[in-house]
Design an enzyme around this catalytic site. Sequence first.
Site, PDB file in Angstrom:
ATOM      1  N   ASP A  99       0.340  -1.414   0.048  1.00  0.00           N
ATOM      2  CA  ASP A  99      -0.557   0.066  -0.053  1.00  0.00           C
ATOM      3  C   ASP A  99       0.706   0.813   0.288  1.00  0.00           C
ATOM      4  O   ASP A  99       1.048   2.648  -0.231  1.00  0.00           O
ATOM      5  CB  ASP A  99      -1.165  -0.090   1.404  1.00  0.00           C
ATOM      6  N   ASP A 102       6.824   3.460   3.025  1.00  0.00           N
ATOM      7  CA  ASP A 102       7.304   5.283   5.089  1.00  0.00           C
ATOM      8  C   ASP A 102       8.581   4.486   4.997  1.00  0.00           C
ATOM      9  O   ASP A 102       9.420   5.443   4.190  1.00  0.00           O
ATOM     10  CB  ASP A 102       5.954   4.182   5.570  1.00  0.00           C
TER      11      ASP A 102
HETATM   12  P1  IMP Z   1       7.557   0.929   6.203  1.00  0.00           P
HETATM   13  O1  IMP Z   1       8.143  -0.497   6.684  1.00  0.00           O
HETATM   14  O2  IMP Z   1       7.864   2.211   7.288  1.00  0.00           O
HETATM   15  O3  IMP Z   1       7.984   1.588   4.692  1.00  0.00           O
HETATM   16  O4  IMP Z   1       5.734   0.353   6.551  1.00  0.00           O
HETATM   17  C1  IMP Z   1       5.460  -0.109   5.908  1.00  0.00           C
HETATM   18  C2  IMP Z   1       3.541  -0.241   6.015  1.00  0.00           C
HETATM   19  O5  IMP Z   1       3.783   0.763   7.984  1.00  0.00           O
HETATM   20  C3  IMP Z   1       2.634  -0.286   4.702  1.00  0.00           C
HETATM   21  O6  IMP Z   1       2.340  -1.054   4.392  1.00  0.00           O
HETATM   22  C4  IMP Z   1       1.923   0.337   6.358  1.00  0.00           C
HETATM   23  O7  IMP Z   1       1.089  -1.312   6.555  1.00  0.00           O
HETATM   24  C5  IMP Z   1       2.393   1.059   7.132  1.00  0.00           C
HETATM   25  N1  IMP Z   1       1.849   2.179   6.911  1.00  0.00           N
HETATM   26  C6  IMP Z   1       3.007   3.556   6.674  1.00  0.00           C
HETATM   27  N2  IMP Z   1       2.497   4.293   6.406  1.00  0.00           N
HETATM   28  C7  IMP Z   1       1.038   4.806   7.161  1.00  0.00           C
HETATM   29  C8  IMP Z   1      -0.250   4.841   6.559  1.00  0.00           C
HETATM   30  O8  IMP Z   1       0.561   6.522   6.905  1.00  0.00           O
HETATM   31  N3  IMP Z   1      -1.892   4.887   6.902  1.00  0.00           N
HETATM   32  C9  IMP Z   1      -1.654   3.818   7.279  1.00  0.00           C
HETATM   33  N4  IMP Z   1      -0.732   2.135   7.358  1.00  0.00           N
HETATM   34  C10 IMP Z   1       1.081   3.011   7.296  1.00  0.00           C
HETATM   35 MG    MG Z   2      -1.370  -1.334   8.196  1.00  0.00          MG
END
Ligand code: IMP
Ligand code: MG
Length: 178
Positions: A99, A102
């Site tokens: 999705d 981040d």
């Molecule tokens: P990362 O591993 O930090 O890149 O984050 C990935 C996961 O964090 C995504 O697959 C989302 O499930 C969750 N996530 C990150 N940012 C958001 C946000 O703004 N809203 C909802 N879920 C988020």
């Molecule tokens: Mg999530």
Amino acid sequence: MRNDIERVLIDEAVIEKRLDGMAKDIERDFPGGTLVVIILLKGALVFAADLLRRVPRPLIIECLNVASYHGGTESSGKVDFLDRHFPEVKDHHVLLLDDILDTGRTLHAVRQRLIEEGAVAVHTAVLLAKDKPRAEEVEADYVGFEIADEFVVGYGLDYQGKYRNLPFVGVLKLSATS
Ligand code: IMP
Ligand code: MG
């Protein structure tokens, strides 16, 4: 549910139009043959359903449950694989769908694992990418929309398990998070 939204960031029609473009790019870039698509649950569910119906080629669709968030709005820093079985990807081209990009920890960890499992190549597609430094060196090959570094919900993205079925991407009111 709609009452908890402060503002709509990306509305449904704009998302749909962008998915047409992403599907064309994917179709153009991949060599012929069957492509294995890995959907990261649950966030990428809505995005994947709408994107993949626009890709007119043989696909093997698999899902993976990973957890990097544990309920709040901050990344926990650790990625857990929750499934007992890992999809068969050996000698296949893989398209990994999430999705949102981040911190990058999720895509980085899953990408690594797919390569360890013998994928020929791993490409990544995300609906959203936050404009911020990544904790891991990873960028997505296909990005729907670049957004500012704020917490968003809808179109698959949740806050404490809710709001995934909103048809748009929006920002929550502060009152909805307290
Ligand atoms: P990362 O591993 O930090 O890149 O984050 C990935 C996961 O964090 C995504 O697959 C989302 O499930 C969750 N996530 C990150 N940012 C958001 C946000 O703004 N809203 C909802 N879920 C988020
Ligand atoms: Mg999530």
